[in-house]
Design a protein around this motif. Structure first.
Motif, PDB file in Angstrom:
ATOM      1  N   LEU A 252       7.219  14.544  37.472  1.00 11.00           N
ATOM      2  CA  LEU A 252       6.464  13.839  38.495  1.00 11.00           C
ATOM      3  C   LEU A 252       6.830  14.282  39.909  1.00 11.00           C
ATOM      4  CD1 LEU A 252       6.430  10.231  36.999  1.00 11.00           C
ATOM      5  CD2 LEU A 252       4.583  11.919  36.987  1.00 11.00           C
ATOM      6  N   GLY A 253       8.124  14.488  40.177  1.00 10.80           N
ATOM      7  CA  GLY A 253       8.530  14.918  41.498  1.00 10.80           C
ATOM      8  C   GLY A 253       7.949  16.275  41.867  1.00 10.80           C
ATOM      9  N   ARG A 254       7.941  17.181  40.887  1.00  8.31           N
ATOM     10  CA  ARG A 254       7.385  18.512  41.131  1.00  8.31           C
ATOM     11  C   ARG A 254       5.880  18.424  41.407  1.00  8.31           C
ATOM     12  NH1 ARG A 254       8.357  23.545  38.435  1.00  8.31           N
ATOM     13  NH2 ARG A 254       7.046  25.139  39.398  1.00  8.31           N
ATOM     14  N   ILE A 255       5.181  17.595  40.678  1.00  6.35           N
ATOM     15  CA  ILE A 255       3.733  17.472  40.863  1.00  6.35           C
ATOM     16  C   ILE A 255       3.402  16.921  42.241  1.00  6.35           C
ATOM     17  CG2 ILE A 255       1.699  16.185  40.106  1.00  6.35           C
ATOM     18  CD1 ILE A 255       2.688  16.546  37.249  1.00  6.35           C
ATOM     19  N   SER A 256       4.085  15.846  42.656  1.00  4.37           N
ATOM     20  CA  SER A 256       3.783  15.261  43.966  1.00  4.37           C
ATOM     21  C   SER A 256       4.154  16.229  45.090  1.00  4.37           C
ATOM     22  CB  SER A 256       4.504  13.918  44.134  1.00  4.37           C
ATOM     23  OG  SER A 256       5.895  14.059  43.977  1.00  4.37           O
ATOM     24  N   ALA A 257       5.262  16.986  44.927  1.00  3.56           N
ATOM     25  CA  ALA A 257       5.652  17.951  45.960  1.00  3.56           C
ATOM     26  C   ALA A 257       4.654  19.106  46.038  1.00  3.56           C
ATOM     27  CB  ALA A 257       7.055  18.480  45.680  1.00  3.56           C
ATOM     28  N   ASP A 258       4.242  19.621  44.880  1.00 10.36           N
ATOM     29  CA  ASP A 258       3.294  20.734  44.873  1.00 10.36           C
ATOM     30  C   ASP A 258       1.921  20.302  45.373  1.00 10.36           C
ATOM     31  OD1 ASP A 258       5.344  22.220  43.869  1.00 10.36           O
ATOM     32  OD2 ASP A 258       4.391  22.715  41.962  1.00 10.36           O
ATOM     33  N   LEU A 259       1.528  19.070  45.048  1.00 14.01           N
ATOM     34  CA  LEU A 259       0.233  18.576  45.526  1.00 14.01           C
ATOM     35  C   LEU A 259       0.253  18.458  47.047  1.00 14.01           C
ATOM     36  CD1 LEU A 259      -2.570  17.471  44.718  1.00 14.01           C
ATOM     37  CD2 LEU A 259      -1.544  15.182  44.722  1.00 14.01           C
ATOM     38  N   ALA A 260       1.348  17.929  47.602  1.00 15.56           N
ATOM     39  CA  ALA A 260       1.457  17.804  49.050  1.00 15.56           C
ATOM     40  C   ALA A 260       1.413  19.178  49.716  1.00 15.56           C
ATOM     41  CB  ALA A 260       2.753  17.075  49.417  1.00 15.56           C
TER      42      ALA A 260
ATOM     43  N   HIS B 117      -5.780  23.547  42.484  1.00 19.76           N
ATOM     44  CA  HIS B 117      -4.739  24.563  42.651  1.00 19.76           C
ATOM     45  C   HIS B 117      -3.582  24.313  41.694  1.00 19.76           C
ATOM     46  CE1 HIS B 117      -2.386  27.578  44.862  1.00 19.76           C
ATOM     47  NE2 HIS B 117      -1.368  26.736  44.762  1.00 19.76           N
ATOM     48  N   LEU B 118      -3.145  23.034  41.607  1.00 22.36           N
ATOM     49  CA  LEU B 118      -2.053  22.709  40.691  1.00 22.36           C
ATOM     50  C   LEU B 118      -2.429  23.014  39.251  1.00 22.36           C
ATOM     51  CD1 LEU B 118      -0.771  21.331  43.162  1.00 22.36           C
ATOM     52  CD2 LEU B 118      -0.052  19.483  41.624  1.00 22.36           C
ATOM     53  N   ALA B 119      -3.660  22.673  38.867  1.00 23.90           N
ATOM     54  CA  ALA B 119      -4.095  22.934  37.496  1.00 23.90           C
ATOM     55  C   ALA B 119      -4.137  24.429  37.204  1.00 23.90           C
ATOM     56  CB  ALA B 119      -5.463  22.298  37.253  1.00 23.90           C
ATOM     57  N   ALA B 120      -4.445  25.230  38.219  1.00 24.98           N
ATOM     58  CA  ALA B 120      -4.479  26.679  38.031  1.00 24.98           C
ATOM     59  C   ALA B 120      -3.073  27.268  37.935  1.00 24.98           C
ATOM     60  CB  ALA B 120      -5.250  27.330  39.180  1.00 24.98           C
ATOM     61  N   VAL B 121      -2.112  26.643  38.623  1.00 23.05           N
ATOM     62  CA  VAL B 121      -0.736  27.147  38.613  1.00 23.05           C
ATOM     63  C   VAL B 121       0.010  26.730  37.352  1.00 23.05           C
ATOM     64  CG1 VAL B 121       1.521  26.968  39.732  1.00 23.05           C
ATOM     65  CG2 VAL B 121      -0.536  27.302  41.112  1.00 23.05           C
ATOM     66  N   HIS B 122      -0.098  25.441  36.991  1.00 18.95           N
ATOM     67  CA  HIS B 122       0.734  24.880  35.921  1.00 18.95           C
ATOM     68  C   HIS B 122      -0.047  24.794  34.605  1.00 18.95           C
ATOM     69  CE1 HIS B 122       3.787  23.965  38.843  1.00 18.95           C
ATOM     70  NE2 HIS B 122       2.943  23.246  39.564  1.00 18.95           N
ATOM     71  N   PRO B 123       0.352  25.561  33.592  1.00 23.40           N
ATOM     72  CA  PRO B 123      -0.378  25.534  32.315  1.00 23.40           C
ATOM     73  C   PRO B 123      -0.433  24.147  31.677  1.00 23.40           C
ATOM     74  CG  PRO B 123       1.113  27.411  32.412  1.00 23.40           C
ATOM     75  CD  PRO B 123       1.421  26.574  33.600  1.00 23.40           C
TER      76      PRO B 123
ATOM     77  N   ALA C  28       0.049  22.036  48.527  1.00 26.72           N
ATOM     78  CA  ALA C  28      -1.293  22.626  48.415  1.00 26.72           C
ATOM     79  C   ALA C  28      -2.270  21.944  49.364  1.00 26.72           C
ATOM     80  CB  ALA C  28      -1.788  22.531  46.970  1.00 26.72           C
ATOM     81  N   TYR C  29      -2.144  20.631  49.530  1.00 24.13           N
ATOM     82  CA  TYR C  29      -3.015  19.890  50.451  1.00 24.13           C
ATOM     83  C   TYR C  29      -2.750  20.330  51.885  1.00 24.13           C
ATOM     84  CZ  TYR C  29      -5.432  15.776  52.419  1.00 24.13           C
ATOM     85  OH  TYR C  29      -6.283  14.939  53.097  1.00 24.13           O
ATOM     86  N   GLU C  30      -1.473  20.446  52.236  1.00 24.69           N
ATOM     87  CA  GLU C  30      -1.107  20.839  53.594  1.00 24.69           C
ATOM     88  C   GLU C  30      -1.616  22.239  53.915  1.00 24.69           C
ATOM     89  OE1 GLU C  30       0.472  20.540  57.391  1.00 24.69           O
ATOM     90  OE2 GLU C  30       0.269  18.967  55.853  1.00 24.69           O
ATOM     91  N   ARG C  31      -1.535  23.150  52.949  1.00 21.97           N
ATOM     92  CA  ARG C  31      -1.923  24.551  53.174  1.00 21.97           C
ATOM     93  C   ARG C  31      -3.389  24.804  52.838  1.00 21.97           C
ATOM     94  NH1 ARG C  31       2.270  27.690  49.636  1.00 21.97           N
ATOM     95  NH2 ARG C  31       1.164  29.496  50.522  1.00 21.97           N
ATOM     96  N   ARG C  32      -4.103  23.752  52.449  1.00 21.86           N
ATOM     97  CA  ARG C  32      -5.535  23.846  52.123  1.00 21.86           C
ATOM     98  C   ARG C  32      -5.790  24.894  51.033  1.00 21.86           C
ATOM     99  NH1 ARG C  32      -8.646  21.115  55.934  1.00 21.86           N
ATOM    100  NH2 ARG C  32      -7.442  20.427  57.773  1.00 21.86           N
ATOM    101  N   LEU C  33      -4.992  24.833  49.982  1.00 21.93           N
ATOM    102  CA  LEU C  33      -5.129  25.765  48.871  1.00 21.93           C
ATOM    103  C   LEU C  33      -6.059  25.202  47.806  1.00 21.93           C
ATOM    104  CD1 LEU C  33      -1.391  26.844  48.434  1.00 21.93           C
ATOM    105  CD2 LEU C  33      -3.191  28.045  49.693  1.00 21.93           C
ATOM    106  N   GLY C  34      -6.703  26.083  47.067  1.00 21.04           N
ATOM    107  CA  GLY C  34      -7.560  25.708  45.956  1.00 21.04           C
ATOM    108  C   GLY C  34      -7.266  26.567  44.738  1.00 21.04           C
ATOM    109  N   PRO C  35      -8.001  26.384  43.660  1.00 24.16           N
ATOM    110  CA  PRO C  35      -7.728  27.148  42.435  1.00 24.16           C
ATOM    111  C   PRO C  35      -7.898  28.649  42.610  1.00 24.16           C
ATOM    112  CG  PRO C  35      -9.757  25.865  42.232  1.00 24.16           C
ATOM    113  CD  PRO C  35      -9.076  25.402  43.468  1.00 24.16           C
ATOM    114  N   ASP C  36      -8.768  29.083  43.506  1.00 23.05           N
ATOM    115  CA  ASP C  36      -8.984  30.517  43.698  1.00 23.05           C
ATOM    116  C   ASP C  36      -7.840  31.189  44.446  1.00 23.05           C
ATOM    117  OD1 ASP C  36     -11.400  30.275  42.403  1.00 23.05           O
ATOM    118  OD2 ASP C  36     -12.568  30.037  44.251  1.00 23.05           O
TER     119      ASP C  36
END
Length: 466
Positions: free
Chosen positions: A186-194, A83-89, A196-204
């Motif tokens: 780094l702070g943005r990545i760890s926050a966004d990863l948490a 999900h993060l890879a799909a959001v952040h170029p 997406a994990y909490e909300r069970r999001l994926g690249p789609d």
């Protein structure tokens, strides 16, 4: 302006201008594909270092978190990373060379998530260290590795040991290619990863319009950064840096050249020391960094004076940010600012530091060229690196409601003979790593003691070492 210092400064096109001209010509010849972008000055530095490194190994930025075993669901984590890879170029950019010009290409969203199984007799920290050393230049720039640990961290890893009550744990390594992500991201990545994990999001779960907006924002930020770097590469800025680096050209008598590593095989683990120091009431960020810079300079002198008495060590530290008008995107934008270590009081050092920040957008390769144009025989090799992180801006990674405990695994290759990292939270965590092929262990211990004593306001040699 001292003409003896600035007479050799070239007034032609800057490195940034020359690079952009080459890039635009190469891009036009390739039909200007939509996913093609130039690289920033910071990216140029990391890509050059990669070309010179054994096996083309990139510089990696890792974070390590310990969780109770069974916390991390690997498939859920894989979806969140995608999900993060799909959001952040920036997380789907691949470095490339187009007709001699370094470029970055926007690829398909991808993130690598793997469980690492230690070899027989190998600890989890050693297994993660080995995995990072084996990082292939091919593949996504965003990777996560999970390994089971028992009891405590490898005492040879330089990590902070876990308490005996921690029980069975798993260690998650969150790692990024430095050419696509700087420390500010780094702070943005760890926050966004948490999230997406909490909300069970994926690249789609990333709608096409969101992906297009983020890609446009990243493109705009890169071009605005290059515009800022062009402005910071004018003759007056280059003359400033030529004057600042000039002490490095001072004669050193019969001094030997600085020790450099000539290894071609896998490096042995670096040495590491750490300590925690209390924060005094007046230690805000603006006042603390010059103190850290001065103390790190003391360590640099301790490490270099035995081989090269009288030589001026050169430190580097990341500083800067996105241009004011740029979208808030992830990426590699922080420049490496050069600090010549000379004997001076804190007030003088602080004043000079503020002057340096006025010229902090000048790309590193422009500073090297300015120094050489002013007859300073400097190749761009730094004697040490200093990084400073405010942990209030990067809270611990949380997965499934569980906060991971940040731990440290040292032993990875360095971009300089030694590197100091300082984490600013409820206290100061001061860590130093050194290249054992360039710096003897005893000298490194003495330098660390000198640095931490200066930070703690104690007599040299009596600072606490953890």
């Amino acid at each position: 302006m001292d003409p003896s210092t600035t007479a050799g400064i070239r007034t032609g096109a800057s490195i940034t201008e020359q690079y952009l001209a080459r890039y635009e010509k190469a891009a036009a010849g390739a039909g200007a594909p939509a996913g093609l972008l130039p690289v920033t000055g910071a990216q140029r530095r990391f890509l050059l270092a990669r070309r010179l490194a054994p096996g083309g190994r990139p510089d990696i930025v890792p974070l390590f978190f310990a969780f109770p075993r069974g916390t991390v669901d690997v498939e859920r984590l894989r979806a969140a990373a995608g999900h993060l890879a799909a959001v952040h170029p920036a997380l789907r950019m691949r470095p490339d060379v187009l007709r001699g010009a370094p470029v970055q290409r926007l690829g398909a969203p991808a993130a690598q998530v793997e469980r690492v199984v230690p070899r027989p007799g190998e600890s989890a920290t050693a297994a993660l260290r080995r995995t990072l050393l084996e990082w292939s230049a091919e593949g996504p720039p965003f990777r996560l590795f999970l390994a089971d640990a028992h009891g405590s961290l490898d005492p040879q890893g330089g990590g902070a040991p876990l308490s005996s009550a921690a029980g069975a744990v798993e260690i998650l390594a969150l790692a990024l290619d430095h050419a696509v992500c700087d420390e500010q991201s780094l702070g943005r990545i760890s926050a966004d990863l948490a999230d997406a994990y909490e909300r069970r999001l994926g690249p789609d779960d990333v709608p096409p319009h969101r992906a297009a907006e983020e890609a446009a924002g990243y493109r705009e930020a890169v071009h605005l950064q290059l515009d800022a770097e062009k402005r910071a590469s004018r003759p007056e800025s280059l003359a400033y840096w030529a004057r600042r680096i000039a002490p490095a050209a001072a004669p050193t008598g019969n001094a030997s050249p600085p020790v450099t590593s000539t290894r071609t095989q896998q490096p042995r683990p670096t040495g590491a020391l750490q300590t925690r120091l209390p924060i005094r009431a007046d230690d805000g960020r603006a006042t603390a960094f010059p103190v850290l810079l001065g103390a790190c300079g003391s360590a640099a002198r301790a490490l270099t004076e035995a081989d090269a008495p009288g030589r001026t060590p050169l430190l580097g530290y990341p500083w800067g940010g996105r241009p004011a008008a740029a979208p808030d995107v992830l990426g590699c934008f922080l420049n490496t600012v050069v600090h010549p270590v000379t004997a001076r009081g804190l007030d003088d050092l602080t004043t000079t530091w503020w002057d340096d920040l006025d010229h902090a957008d000048t790309p590193f390769d422009e500073v090297v060229r300015a120094a050489r144009s002013a007859a300073v025989p400097w190749t761009g090799r730094l004697d040490g690196l200093l990084t400073f992180e405010d942990l209030h801006r990067r809270p611990p990674l949380r997965l499934g409601g569980v906060a991971g405990r940040e731990v440290h695994i040292d032993g990875r290759p360095l971009q300089a003979p030694f590197a100091v990292s300082v984490s600013y939270g409820t206290d100061l965590l001061v860590r130093m790593a050194w290249d054992r092929d360039a710096v003897p262990d005893g000298r490194a211990h003495d330098a660390f003691a000198r640095m931490t004593a200066e930070l703690a306001g104690e007599p040299a040699g009596h600072a606490p070492v953890g």
